[in-house]
Design a protein around this motif. Structure first.
Motif, mmCIF file in Angstrom:
data_model
loop_
_atom_site.group_PDB
_atom_site.id
_atom_site.type_symbol
_atom_site.label_atom_id
_atom_site.label_comp_id
_atom_site.label_asym_id
_atom_site.label_seq_id
_atom_site.Cartn_x
_atom_site.Cartn_y
_atom_site.Cartn_z
ATOM 1 N N GLU A 166 0.866 -1.461 0.124
ATOM 2 C CA GLU A 166 -0.156 0.119 0.162
ATOM 3 C C GLU A 166 1.043 1.189 -0.062
ATOM 4 O OE1 GLU A 166 -3.428 0.533 2.860
ATOM 5 O OE2 GLU A 166 -3.614 -1.650 2.488
ATOM 6 N N ASP B 190 -2.312 -13.553 -0.836
ATOM 7 C CA ASP B 190 -2.953 -14.829 -0.651
ATOM 8 C C ASP B 190 -3.660 -15.330 -1.992
ATOM 9 O OD1 ASP B 190 -2.659 -14.835 1.973
ATOM 10 O OD2 ASP B 190 -4.366 -13.401 2.499
ATOM 11 N N GLU C 117 -6.281 -14.454 -6.409
ATOM 12 C CA GLU C 117 -7.559 -13.645 -6.056
ATOM 13 C C GLU C 117 -7.241 -12.463 -5.309
ATOM 14 O OE1 GLU C 117 -10.585 -13.037 -7.347
ATOM 15 O OE2 GLU C 117 -9.605 -14.380 -9.026
ATOM 16 N N GLY C 118 -6.365 -12.796 -4.065
ATOM 17 C CA GLY C 118 -5.873 -11.709 -3.281
ATOM 18 C C GLY C 118 -5.188 -10.582 -3.726
ATOM 19 N N ARG D 167 -5.792 -9.799 -6.992
ATOM 20 C CA ARG D 167 -6.652 -8.891 -7.807
ATOM 21 C C ARG D 167 -7.641 -8.008 -6.770
ATOM 22 N NH1 ARG D 167 -6.730 -13.784 -10.189
ATOM 23 N NH2 ARG D 167 -6.180 -13.723 -12.223
ATOM 24 N N ARG D 168 -8.007 -8.784 -5.511
ATOM 25 C CA ARG D 168 -8.466 -7.751 -4.591
ATOM 26 C C ARG D 168 -7.902 -6.456 -4.016
ATOM 27 N NH1 ARG D 168 -9.589 -12.758 -2.354
ATOM 28 N NH2 ARG D 168 -8.238 -12.608 -0.783
ATOM 29 N N PHE D 169 -6.720 -6.773 -3.844
ATOM 30 C CA PHE D 169 -5.752 -5.628 -3.629
ATOM 31 C C PHE D 169 -5.512 -4.725 -4.587
ATOM 32 C CE2 PHE D 169 -1.318 -3.610 -3.930
ATOM 33 C CZ PHE D 169 -1.514 -3.091 -2.759
ATOM 34 N N HIS E 238 -7.756 -4.150 -7.054
ATOM 35 C CA HIS E 238 -8.998 -3.410 -7.040
ATOM 36 C C HIS E 238 -9.298 -2.240 -6.131
ATOM 37 C CE1 HIS E 238 -13.230 -2.704 -8.142
ATOM 38 N NE2 HIS E 238 -13.293 -2.937 -6.790
ATOM 39 N N ARG E 239 -8.817 -2.749 -4.899
ATOM 40 C CA ARG E 239 -8.916 -1.844 -3.580
ATOM 41 C C ARG E 239 -8.027 -0.679 -3.617
ATOM 42 N NH1 ARG E 239 -6.153 -2.045 1.271
ATOM 43 N NH2 ARG E 239 -5.396 -4.024 0.663
#
Length: 107
Positions: A28, A67, A70-71, A73-75, A77-78
């Motif tokens: 981040e 993770d 998918e982890g 991709r979630r990161f 996207h966020r």
């Protein structure tokens, strides 16, 4: 004969362990402190879990374990950054140029 028995998991290595918060914080911070950051999913290997490589506009990069795909991709996207599968698109030239500049500067 014990040669043919399955090897027991080594105590120091846990398969599929969750991503450490410190890793997510580092990713981040990288995104927030640089411009033009893109994410690249690196597949799980026999040695490492799935990782995500973040590459800034100038080629500076960082890599951390996540993770799974998918982890990653979630990161992405966020954080509202584009994400690519490195097996499909490869690494961008700007990253290789950045590595070459650092190598020349060290000599």
């Amino acid at each position: 004969m014990s040669w043919f028995r399955r090897r027991k998991a080594t105590p120091g290595r846990q398969a599929g362990r969750p991503t450490a918060q410190a890793d997510l914080d580092h990713l981040e911070n990288f995104v927030r402190s640089r411009r033009g950051v893109e994410a690249f999913i690196e597949p799980k290997t026999t040695v490492t879990e799935t990782t995500v490589m973040l590459i800034a506009h100038d080629g500076e990069w960082t890599r951390r374990r996540v993770d799974g795909p998918e982890g990653a991709r979630r990161f992405a996207h966020r954080m509202a950054i584009p994400i690519y599968d490195v097996r499909l698109v490869g690494y961008p030239q700007r990253m290789r140029d950045y590595n070459e500049r650092r190598k020349r500067a060290a000599n």
